[in-house]
Design a protein around this motif. Structure first.
Motif, mmCIF file in Angstrom:
data_model
loop_
_atom_site.group_PDB
_atom_site.id
_atom_site.type_symbol
_atom_site.label_atom_id
_atom_site.label_comp_id
_atom_site.label_asym_id
_atom_site.label_seq_id
_atom_site.Cartn_x
_atom_site.Cartn_y
_atom_site.Cartn_z
ATOM 1 N N ARG A 28 -48.658 39.852 -15.121
ATOM 2 C CA ARG A 28 -48.374 40.027 -13.695
ATOM 3 C C ARG A 28 -49.573 40.632 -12.973
ATOM 4 N N LEU A 29 -50.215 41.611 -13.622
ATOM 5 C CA LEU A 29 -51.413 42.210 -13.033
ATOM 6 C C LEU A 29 -52.540 41.186 -12.917
ATOM 7 N N LEU A 30 -52.733 40.390 -13.970
ATOM 8 C CA LEU A 30 -53.773 39.370 -13.943
ATOM 9 C C LEU A 30 -53.484 38.320 -12.876
ATOM 10 N N ALA A 31 -52.216 37.979 -12.699
ATOM 11 C CA ALA A 31 -51.845 36.996 -11.674
ATOM 12 C C ALA A 31 -52.123 37.526 -10.277
ATOM 13 N N ARG A 32 -51.793 38.795 -10.029
ATOM 14 C CA ARG A 32 -52.088 39.373 -8.719
ATOM 15 C C ARG A 32 -53.593 39.403 -8.457
ATOM 16 N N ASP A 33 -54.349 39.727 -9.496
ATOM 17 C CA ASP A 33 -55.797 39.781 -9.345
ATOM 18 C C ASP A 33 -56.366 38.390 -9.057
ATOM 19 N N ALA A 34 -55.887 37.379 -9.776
ATOM 20 C CA ALA A 34 -56.367 36.011 -9.544
ATOM 21 C C ALA A 34 -56.025 35.544 -8.132
ATOM 22 N N ALA A 35 -54.826 35.859 -7.678
ATOM 23 C CA ALA A 35 -54.433 35.481 -6.315
ATOM 24 C C ALA A 35 -55.322 36.164 -5.280
ATOM 25 N N ASP A 36 -55.637 37.429 -5.518
ATOM 26 C CA ASP A 36 -56.552 38.143 -4.614
ATOM 27 C C ASP A 36 -57.913 37.442 -4.562
ATOM 28 N N GLN A 37 -58.413 37.022 -5.714
ATOM 29 C CA GLN A 37 -59.706 36.350 -5.768
ATOM 30 C C GLN A 37 -59.671 35.026 -4.993
ATOM 31 N N ILE A 38 -58.611 34.256 -5.187
ATOM 32 C CA ILE A 38 -58.492 32.982 -4.480
ATOM 33 C C ILE A 38 -58.463 33.203 -2.980
ATOM 34 N N GLU A 39 -57.716 34.216 -2.541
ATOM 35 C CA GLU A 39 -57.538 34.425 -1.104
ATOM 36 C C GLU A 39 -58.799 34.931 -0.410
ATOM 37 N N ARG A 40 -59.818 35.238 -1.168
ATOM 38 C CA ARG A 40 -61.113 35.528 -0.546
ATOM 39 C C ARG A 40 -61.740 34.248 0.014
ATOM 40 N N TYR A 41 -61.292 33.099 -0.495
ATOM 41 C CA TYR A 41 -61.921 31.828 -0.123
ATOM 42 C C TYR A 41 -60.956 30.852 0.546
ATOM 43 N N ALA A 42 -59.668 31.014 0.332
ATOM 44 C CA ALA A 42 -58.692 30.103 0.942
ATOM 45 C C ALA A 42 -57.328 30.767 0.946
ATOM 46 N N PRO A 43 -56.523 30.539 1.985
ATOM 47 C CA PRO A 43 -55.178 31.131 2.014
ATOM 48 C C PRO A 43 -54.255 30.449 1.017
ATOM 49 N N LEU A 44 -53.392 31.232 0.396
ATOM 50 C CA LEU A 44 -52.383 30.659 -0.487
ATOM 51 C C LEU A 44 -51.144 30.219 0.296
ATOM 52 N N ARG A 45 -50.838 30.888 1.379
ATOM 53 C CA ARG A 45 -49.649 30.532 2.149
ATOM 54 C C ARG A 45 -49.750 29.098 2.644
ATOM 55 N N GLY A 53 -52.039 24.732 -17.360
ATOM 56 C CA GLY A 53 -52.085 25.536 -18.565
ATOM 57 C C GLY A 53 -51.677 26.972 -18.332
ATOM 58 N N GLY A 54 -50.780 27.184 -17.401
ATOM 59 C CA GLY A 54 -50.386 28.534 -16.979
ATOM 60 C C GLY A 54 -49.344 29.204 -17.835
ATOM 61 N N GLY A 55 -49.105 28.693 -19.049
ATOM 62 C CA GLY A 55 -48.198 29.362 -19.980
ATOM 63 C C GLY A 55 -46.793 29.525 -19.462
ATOM 64 N N SER A 56 -46.333 30.771 -19.386
ATOM 65 C CA SER A 56 -44.947 31.059 -19.006
ATOM 66 C C SER A 56 -44.719 31.105 -17.505
ATOM 67 N N GLY A 57 -45.782 30.964 -16.712
ATOM 68 C CA GLY A 57 -45.586 30.832 -15.276
ATOM 69 C C GLY A 57 -45.839 32.064 -14.444
ATOM 70 N N TYR A 58 -46.522 33.073 -14.977
ATOM 71 C CA TYR A 58 -46.786 34.280 -14.194
ATOM 72 C C TYR A 58 -47.651 33.979 -12.970
ATOM 73 N N PHE A 59 -48.644 33.113 -13.138
ATOM 74 C CA PHE A 59 -49.520 32.784 -12.011
ATOM 75 C C PHE A 59 -48.745 31.999 -10.952
ATOM 76 N N THR A 60 -47.980 31.013 -11.384
ATOM 77 C CA THR A 60 -47.173 30.235 -10.435
ATOM 78 C C THR A 60 -46.219 31.140 -9.669
ATOM 79 N N ALA A 61 -45.599 32.086 -10.352
ATOM 80 C CA ALA A 61 -44.671 33.002 -9.680
ATOM 81 C C ALA A 61 -45.394 33.814 -8.603
ATOM 82 N N GLU A 62 -46.597 34.283 -8.894
ATOM 83 C CA GLU A 62 -47.349 35.070 -7.913
ATOM 84 C C GLU A 62 -47.798 34.205 -6.746
ATOM 85 N N PHE A 63 -48.251 32.990 -7.016
ATOM 86 C CA PHE A 63 -48.674 32.098 -5.932
ATOM 87 C C PHE A 63 -47.490 31.778 -5.015
ATOM 88 N N ARG A 64 -46.328 31.542 -5.597
ATOM 89 C CA ARG A 64 -45.142 31.268 -4.782
ATOM 90 C C ARG A 64 -44.751 32.499 -3.967
#
Length: 241
Positions: A28-45, A53-64
């Protein structure tokens, strides 16, 4: 969470040390950090995101959670269900051949997958194919000569992959999850940077040490040194028209 900062790096490192005992906190911490990095360059909303290859879906859950329409594509059923039920709409799919049209997504995301594919160039080409012109490709991977390159057998992989596996079995009584040449491959920073920079369909937005608290963009520019000191390379690429 600022990037880079000593506090951020320390928090991520502590989470990695607890990965086996508390994977939820770590990812969950890694997903929040990755989302923060992405949002420096493009909005996720409002963005359409492919989490490859996101495994159990922690990154997808944070992006959503941040308003993206994110879809998980994972080839391993065991990984999909390792930490509970997979996210709604998860797709069992091979990253070499994603079930998506050309230019279907705004952001294509891949975290710590590249070192697990036998043909990184083909894998990267597929991520680029499904990203629309102007969209972003986020790729982070642990390179082989990183102190963590051998994954659970690190840092003994420096003495040879088979020796490291044998030591792991002696220490733990069980076989290591990863085998070099089977589900773990020696990916190198210099070679990967040359490959992406040679393409005419993408531009490199940033190439940086993913977790470094300082010199994050300088380390990957240093031949030889970068293969050890970078630890984990983050590439953010932009798809060209």
């Amino acid at each position: 969470m600022r990037d880079p900062s000593l506090r951020r790096s320390a928090a991520l490192f502590r989470a990695f040390l607890r990965e086996r005992t508390d994977p939820g906190h770590c990812y969950r911490l890694l997903a929040r950090d990755a989302a923060d990095q992405i949002e420096r360059y493009a909005p996720l909303r409002g963005a359409v995101v492919a989490d490859v290859g996101g495994g159990s879906g922690y990154f997808t859950a944070e992006f959503r959670r941040r308003g993206a329409r994110s879809w998980l594509f994972e080839p391993d059923t065991a990984e999909l269900t390792a930490h509970g039920p997979p996210p709604e709409g998860a797709v069992l799919a091979d990253g070499y051949l994603l079930p998506l049209a050309d230019g279907a997504v705004d952001i294509c995301f891949s975290s710590n997958v590249l070192e697990h594919v036998a043909d990184p160039q083909t894998f990267l080409s597929e991520l680029i194919r499904v990203t629309r012109p102007g969209g972003l490709i986020y790729v982070a991977f642990t390179n082989w000569f990183s102190p963590w390159g051998g994954h659970e057998t690190a840092p003994w992989h420096y003495l040879g992959a088979e020796r490291a596996r044998a030591r792991y079995r002696r220490r733990t009584g069980r076989a290591a999850k990863h085998t070099l040449g089977v589900n773990l491959f020696a990916v190198h920073i210099g070679r990967t940077l040359r490959q992406v920079r040679a393409r005419d369909d993408i531009a490199v937005v940033t190439a940086r040490s993913r977790y470094a608290p300082f010199l994050a963009e300088a380390l990957p520019r240093l031949p030889g040194v970068r293969e050890v000191a970078t630890w984990n390379l983050l590439l953010i690429l932009r798809r060209l028209p």
